[in-house]
Design a protein around this motif. Structure first.
Motif, PDB file in Angstrom:
ATOM      1  N   PHE A  47       0.834  -1.295  -0.422  1.00 23.91           N
ATOM      2  CA  PHE A  47      -0.525  -0.263   0.019  1.00 23.91           C
ATOM      3  C   PHE A  47       0.416   1.238   0.358  1.00 23.91           C
ATOM      4  O   PHE A  47       0.338   2.016   0.350  1.00 23.91           O
ATOM      5  CB  PHE A  47      -1.587  -0.455   1.069  1.00 23.91           C
ATOM      6  N   GLU A  48       1.796   1.410  -0.534  1.00 23.90           N
ATOM      7  CA  GLU A  48       2.873   2.404  -0.748  1.00 23.90           C
ATOM      8  C   GLU A  48       1.744   3.921  -1.373  1.00 23.90           C
ATOM      9  O   GLU A  48       0.917   3.710  -2.476  1.00 23.90           O
ATOM     10  CB  GLU A  48       4.066   1.486  -1.952  1.00 23.90           C
ATOM     11  N   GLY A  49       1.863   4.692  -0.391  1.00 24.32           N
ATOM     12  CA  GLY A  49       2.115   6.073  -1.275  1.00 24.32           C
ATOM     13  C   GLY A  49       0.544   6.256  -0.088  1.00 24.32           C
ATOM     14  O   GLY A  49       0.547   7.666  -0.158  1.00 24.32           O
ATOM     15  N   GLY A  50       0.344   4.782   0.657  1.00 25.77           N
ATOM     16  CA  GLY A  50      -1.197   5.439   1.377  1.00 25.77           C
ATOM     17  C   GLY A  50      -0.643   5.812   2.236  1.00 25.77           C
ATOM     18  O   GLY A  50       0.154   6.163   2.870  1.00 25.77           O
ATOM     19  N   THR A  51      -1.934   6.739   3.522  1.00 28.47           N
ATOM     20  CA  THR A  51      -1.251   7.388   4.116  1.00 28.47           C
ATOM     21  C   THR A  51      -2.535   6.859   5.424  1.00 28.47           C
ATOM     22  O   THR A  51      -3.424   6.655   5.561  1.00 28.47           O
ATOM     23  CB  THR A  51      -1.137   8.634   4.812  1.00 28.47           C
ATOM     24  N   THR A  52      -2.651   6.083   6.941  1.00 25.37           N
ATOM     25  CA  THR A  52      -3.379   6.234   7.636  1.00 25.37           C
ATOM     26  C   THR A  52      -3.151   5.748   9.319  1.00 25.37           C
ATOM     27  O   THR A  52      -2.052   6.192   9.214  1.00 25.37           O
ATOM     28  CB  THR A  52      -3.823   4.724   7.034  1.00 25.37           C
ATOM     29  N   ASN A  53      -3.485   5.303   9.879  1.00 27.42           N
ATOM     30  CA  ASN A  53      -2.852   5.314  11.080  1.00 27.42           C
ATOM     31  C   ASN A  53      -4.027   4.306  11.940  1.00 27.42           C
ATOM     32  O   ASN A  53      -5.703   3.972  11.800  1.00 27.42           O
ATOM     33  CB  ASN A  53      -3.607   6.981  11.668  1.00 27.42           C
ATOM     34  N   LEU A  54      -3.386   3.273  13.000  1.00 31.15           N
ATOM     35  CA  LEU A  54      -4.141   1.940  13.456  1.00 31.15           C
ATOM     36  C   LEU A  54      -4.992   2.752  14.189  1.00 31.15           C
ATOM     37  O   LEU A  54      -6.208   2.080  14.132  1.00 31.15           O
ATOM     38  CB  LEU A  54      -2.921   1.041  13.649  1.00 31.15           C
ATOM     39  N   CYS A  55      -4.718   3.705  15.236  1.00 31.10           N
ATOM     40  CA  CYS A  55      -5.924   4.406  15.667  1.00 31.10           C
ATOM     41  C   CYS A  55      -7.312   4.633  15.312  1.00 31.10           C
ATOM     42  O   CYS A  55      -8.090   4.627  16.132  1.00 31.10           O
ATOM     43  CB  CYS A  55      -5.284   4.964  17.270  1.00 31.10           C
ATOM     44  N   HIS A  56      -6.794   5.862  14.361  1.00 26.75           N
ATOM     45  CA  HIS A  56      -7.807   5.998  14.023  1.00 26.75           C
ATOM     46  C   HIS A  56      -9.184   4.324  13.966  1.00 26.75           C
ATOM     47  O   HIS A  56      -9.990   5.155  13.842  1.00 26.75           O
ATOM     48  CB  HIS A  56      -7.351   7.240  12.261  1.00 26.75           C
ATOM     49  N   ASN A  57      -8.455   2.997  13.119  1.00 25.93           N
ATOM     50  CA  ASN A  57      -8.909   3.124  12.341  1.00 25.93           C
ATOM     51  C   ASN A  57      -9.818   1.780  13.616  1.00 25.93           C
ATOM     52  O   ASN A  57     -11.213   1.571  13.451  1.00 25.93           O
ATOM     53  CB  ASN A  57      -8.205   1.697  11.020  1.00 25.93           C
ATOM     54  N   ALA A  58      -8.737   1.623  14.650  1.00 25.39           N
ATOM     55  CA  ALA A  58      -9.146   1.213  15.833  1.00 25.39           C
ATOM     56  C   ALA A  58     -10.486   1.876  16.431  1.00 25.39           C
ATOM     57  O   ALA A  58     -11.385   1.077  17.118  1.00 25.39           O
ATOM     58  CB  ALA A  58      -8.238   0.643  16.079  1.00 25.39           C
ATOM     59  N   VAL A  59     -10.363   2.803  17.003  1.00 25.14           N
ATOM     60  CA  VAL A  59     -11.478   3.407  17.635  1.00 25.14           C
ATOM     61  C   VAL A  59     -11.625   5.054  17.225  1.00 25.14           C
ATOM     62  O   VAL A  59     -12.960   4.752  17.000  1.00 25.14           O
ATOM     63  CB  VAL A  59     -10.419   4.520  18.964  1.00 25.14           C
ATOM     64  N   ASP A  60     -10.957   6.207  16.448  1.00 22.15           N
ATOM     65  CA  ASP A  60     -11.951   6.779  16.092  1.00 22.15           C
ATOM     66  C   ASP A  60     -13.145   6.752  15.319  1.00 22.15           C
ATOM     67  O   ASP A  60     -13.907   7.793  15.136  1.00 22.15           O
ATOM     68  CB  ASP A  60     -10.516   8.201  15.471  1.00 22.15           C
ATOM     69  N   GLU A  89     -15.787   6.916  25.418  1.00 14.22           N
ATOM     70  CA  GLU A  89     -14.675   6.122  26.740  1.00 14.22           C
ATOM     71  C   GLU A  89     -13.185   5.861  26.421  1.00 14.22           C
ATOM     72  O   GLU A  89     -12.276   6.374  26.980  1.00 14.22           O
ATOM     73  CB  GLU A  89     -15.086   5.986  27.743  1.00 14.22           C
ATOM     74  N   LEU A  90     -13.532   4.798  25.674  1.00 12.84           N
ATOM     75  CA  LEU A  90     -11.892   4.315  24.811  1.00 12.84           C
ATOM     76  C   LEU A  90     -10.990   5.512  24.416  1.00 12.84           C
ATOM     77  O   LEU A  90      -9.556   5.846  24.560  1.00 12.84           O
ATOM     78  CB  LEU A  90     -12.171   2.718  24.257  1.00 12.84           C
ATOM     79  N   HIS A  91     -11.743   6.744  23.642  1.00 14.98           N
ATOM     80  CA  HIS A  91     -11.283   7.288  22.847  1.00 14.98           C
ATOM     81  C   HIS A  91     -10.634   8.494  23.890  1.00 14.98           C
ATOM     82  O   HIS A  91      -9.993   8.831  23.517  1.00 14.98           O
ATOM     83  CB  HIS A  91     -12.075   8.228  22.041  1.00 14.98           C
ATOM     84  N   ARG A  92     -11.220   8.591  24.662  1.00 17.72           N
ATOM     85  CA  ARG A  92     -10.950   9.272  25.470  1.00 17.72           C
ATOM     86  C   ARG A  92      -9.976   9.554  26.422  1.00 17.72           C
ATOM     87  O   ARG A  92      -8.782   9.835  26.500  1.00 17.72           O
ATOM     88  CB  ARG A  92     -11.871  10.227  26.976  1.00 17.72           C
ATOM     89  N   GLU A  93      -9.643   8.223  26.860  1.00 19.09           N
ATOM     90  CA  GLU A  93      -8.284   7.134  28.070  1.00 19.09           C
ATOM     91  C   GLU A  93      -6.738   7.076  26.515  1.00 19.09           C
ATOM     92  O   GLU A  93      -6.120   7.567  27.268  1.00 19.09           O
ATOM     93  CB  GLU A  93      -8.948   6.172  28.443  1.00 19.09           C
ATOM     94  N   VAL A 224      -7.020  16.548  23.396  1.00 16.72           N
ATOM     95  CA  VAL A 224      -7.312  16.227  21.889  1.00 16.72           C
ATOM     96  C   VAL A 224      -5.963  15.722  21.551  1.00 16.72           C
ATOM     97  O   VAL A 224      -5.765  17.183  21.462  1.00 16.72           O
ATOM     98  CB  VAL A 224      -8.598  16.790  21.476  1.00 16.72           C
ATOM     99  N   VAL A 225      -5.216  14.876  21.083  1.00 17.22           N
ATOM    100  CA  VAL A 225      -4.770  14.355  20.120  1.00 17.22           C
ATOM    101  C   VAL A 225      -4.633  13.990  18.698  1.00 17.22           C
ATOM    102  O   VAL A 225      -5.267  12.827  18.501  1.00 17.22           O
ATOM    103  CB  VAL A 225      -3.210  13.044  20.672  1.00 17.22           C
ATOM    104  N   PRO A 226      -4.560  14.314  17.403  1.00 17.69           N
ATOM    105  CA  PRO A 226      -4.672  14.133  16.679  1.00 17.69           C
ATOM    106  C   PRO A 226      -3.931  13.040  16.108  1.00 17.69           C
ATOM    107  O   PRO A 226      -3.002  13.008  16.915  1.00 17.69           O
ATOM    108  CB  PRO A 226      -4.328  15.219  15.592  1.00 17.69           C
ATOM    109  N   CYS A 227      -4.763  12.129  14.813  1.00 18.95           N
ATOM    110  CA  CYS A 227      -3.974  10.740  14.949  1.00 18.95           C
ATOM    111  C   CYS A 227      -2.725  11.169  13.438  1.00 18.95           C
ATOM    112  O   CYS A 227      -2.964  12.185  13.094  1.00 18.95           O
ATOM    113  CB  CYS A 227      -5.115  10.098  14.493  1.00 18.95           C
TER     114      CYS A 227
END
Ligand code: AMP
Length: 641
Positions: A47-60, A89-93, A224-227
């Motif tokens: 997936f070269e060239g793609g950008t993402t975030n694991l936490c975003h996909n799991a939580v946000d 709540e998970l998002h907040r923690e 609030v910490v952005p991904c």
């Protein structure tokens, strides 16, 4: 409807189209430009060239639809607690934890070592790391100071996150003294340690270095910490595993490939949907915990259970029905465990399985070690749901073989972990010639033709050469990934695992390098030479047995001195590596069976210990050596009985 055979064929023959479709299962900040860059084998860049975030996909990403749905339920049968967190709540923690780590200087690319029991904060810490683009390195809580120090030195973490204690079998295991000792031993210790105080054990703080999570959490409660949007190929974590040498390997995994692989596995292998509940009884210290306690279920929008405790819960009255109580209470739909745990439960009264309503359960997956037929049948009959074996490794991150019930339902075949999963171009290879074995019933080494599918290891942390040499160059004339497992295939393409080709053993589903244990034993003043082998064990699958030549020859012959030395050696391994690596027995001999070229005949020692035929001994230097092992093991057995 697609057959699994077609699905698999397409994943290999139309690789990029297939994985481009799977990539739609996750959120991308920037979509990938190239599905698989295989221009520098064996390093696959997915997936070269793609950008993402694991936490975003799991939580946000679930906040829009699932904010009020439980995301994580942390249960301890050890101390009798249960804490539930919705996605909101998970998002907040996780945000608070990410802000806390940020305040300690953690930035993208840094490592954070997590040495924790099975508590919710361990998951917050993992998610907070990947949110920041930092790599987590989770070290199993059972590891002793020396092993922990070696991992600290290899990972060079900016921060260690830990806790006062865990609890196992009703006994509190204080982590802080172990961590303090490890930090003292480490040559590159981190500047800061973040500690969760559960109130289970004293938690002396070293001023300037140690900080309490409760205080930082308060300070960052509304943060609030952005991904961090990271490249798909940005490493998400490292996880140490055992190999043939004593030096543990840091398995390094990417971000985009891992997220896609897990999302795809939740759908195709587990046939799971958002809103359902996943209960994986592993530990976050192992790969199964990373993939199927934390990321897989959360990426799928499920509720995941985090469980501290044994299959038979400790307490005034041990509770062998604790898991089934949790299944009823939380409406668990998908359960994942290891054969050893089921063998433990099988020793209990089967009535315990009928005490609770477990009708929510759709299937049970078992992995990590061979699933024997009696265990499989017993649990399948007892639960009345399919029991699905699945074979994989720390390196793969998700099943290499199983049954993909989300693609095509199949009962599988008892004794077999199934068929190769989509994305895996599996081969059985003749160890001597390097040729592919085509026919049924032929025993060969299980190998994977590159590129490894998304989610698999990228490399060995800071050691590309070791990755290439260890995994890709060990079969003659071939450039394929070696699993180091023997296997055989039947006429219908189902595989059967026949054990490791190297010196790795599997104790209760935990992978241990016998060399690692040997090195520790050899470091003891009383040991001249040592061989550690895995021998069959009715509950744990395998147990480690050490055959030792003592420095003082008389020590082995005198029962009292031998017993004292055995106890000392067991304690030594426990202190250096941790209780899981402690051999079940130590026996003493005058010399070890070796070939004329000086190579230790481990397989012969193992055969003697298991009472099997030793096979070809033509290369054995001194036949008396094997006889000594036979007698020593015989004596040891009498003693154990
Ligand atoms: P680990 O990296 O700790 O997950 O250990 C991986 C090893 O465990 C594999 O190479 C196999 O030897 C063994 N293993 C894992 N799953 C299975 C299974 N379902 N059946 C047989 N052996 C397994």
């Amino acid at each position: 409807m697609t057959t699994f055979a077609d699905f698999h064929r397409r994943s290999i023959e139309e690789r990029d189209t297939f994985w481009a479709e799977q990539a739609r299962l996750i959120d991308w900040h920037t979509p990938p430009q190239q599905i698989c860059d295989w221009s520098r084998p064996p390093f696959a860049r997915w997936f070269e060239g793609g950008t993402t975030n694991l936490c975003h996909n799991a939580v946000d990403r679930h906040l829009a639809l699932r904010a009020a749905q439980p995301a994580l339920v942390a249960i301890s049968s050890e101390i009798g607690t249960e804490r539930s967190y919705t996605y909101e709540e998970l998002h907040r923690e996780v945000n608070a934890m990410a802000a806390a780590l940020q305040s300690l200087g953690v930035v993208r690319g840094d490592r954070v070592l997590i040495y924790m029991p099975m508590i919710a904060e361990a998951v917050f810490a993992m998610l907070a790391c990947v949110r920041l683009g930092a790599l987590h390195t989770v070290v199993f809580g059972g590891f002793a100071p020396a092993a922990l120090a070696a991992r600290i030195d290899d990972a060079e973490p900016r921060v260690v996150v830990s806790a006062d204690a865990g609890s196992r079998g009703g006994r509190v295991l204080a982590y802080k003294p172990l961590l303090d000792e490890a930090l003292q031993r480490a040559t590159r210790p981190p500047a800061q340690v973040l500690l969760v105080d559960r109130g289970l054990a004293p938690l002396p703080l070293q001023p300037g270095r140690d900080l309490l999570w409760s205080e930082l959490r308060q300070a960052h409660a509304d943060a609030v910490v952005p991904c961090e949007w990271v490249d798909a190929t940005h490493p998400s974590y490292t996880l140490y595993t055992s190999g043939t040498t004593g030096r543990p390997k840091g398995v390094q995994r990417d971000t985009g490939g891992y997220a896609v692989a897990l999302a795809a596995s939740m759908r195709h292998i587990f046939d799971a949907r958002g809103g359902q509940t996943f209960f994986c009884t592993s530990d976050i210290g192992w790969v199964v915990g990373h993939s199927y306690i934390v990321y897989g279920p959360l990426i799928a929008g499920m509720t995941t259970l985090v469980y501290e405790g044994l299959p038979v819960a400790a307490g005034a009255t041990p509770d062998p029905a604790v898991w089934w109580r949790l299944v009823q209470r939380h409406g668990v739909t998908h359960m994942f465990s290891a054969p050893t745990a089921i063998r433990v439960l099988r020793r209990q009264d089967p009535e315990h399985l009928k005490r609770y309503d477990i009708s929510s359960l759709r299937a049970l997956w078992l992995a990590g070690e061979p699933l024997d037929e009696p265990t499989a049948r017993w649990i399948q009959d007892a639960l009345g749901v399919p029991v699905v074996d699945n074979y994989w490794q720390t390196e793969s991150g998700w099943p290499i073989m199983t049954i993909a019930n989300g693609v095509e339902r199949s009962a599988g075949r008892i004794g077999s972990p199934g068929v190769p999963m989509y994305g895996y171009d599996l081969r059985l290879i003749d160890e001597a010639t390097g040729q592919d074995l085509q026919g049924a019933g032929q025993k060969g080494v299980i190998a994977i033709e590159g590129p490894l599918p998304p989610g698999c290891m990228q490399t060995v942390w800071r050691d590309d050469e070791r990755f290439v040499d260890t995994y890709w160059k060990s079969l003659p004339g071939r450039f394929v990934y070696n699993t180091f497992d023997w296997g055989v295939r039947d006429e219908d393409g189902y595989y059967f695992i026949l054990g490791r080709t190297d010196d790795v053993i599997n104790v209760a589903g935990h992978r241990l390098g016998t060399r690692e244990i040997e090195e520790v034993l050899a470091g003891h003043a009383g040991v001249a030479e040592v061989a550690v082998v895995g021998v069959a064990d009715a509950v744990k699958g395998q147990a480690a047995l050490a055959v030792v030549v003592p420095r003082d020859a008389a020590a082995g012959g005198d029962p009292a001195r031998a017993a004292a030395l055995e106890a000392e050696l067991l304690a030594h391994v426990g202190a250096q590596l941790g209780a899981i690596a402690r051999p079940s027995r130590v026996v003493f001999v005058g010399l070890l069976p070796k070939t004329r070229s000086g190579k230790l005949l481990r397989r012969a020692i193992q055969a003697v210990c298991e009472g099997r035929d030793t096979g070809d001994l033509s290369t054995l230097e001194d036949p008396g050596a094997l006889q000594q092992v036979r007698e020593a093991v015989g004596r040891g057995l009498t003693k154990t009985l």
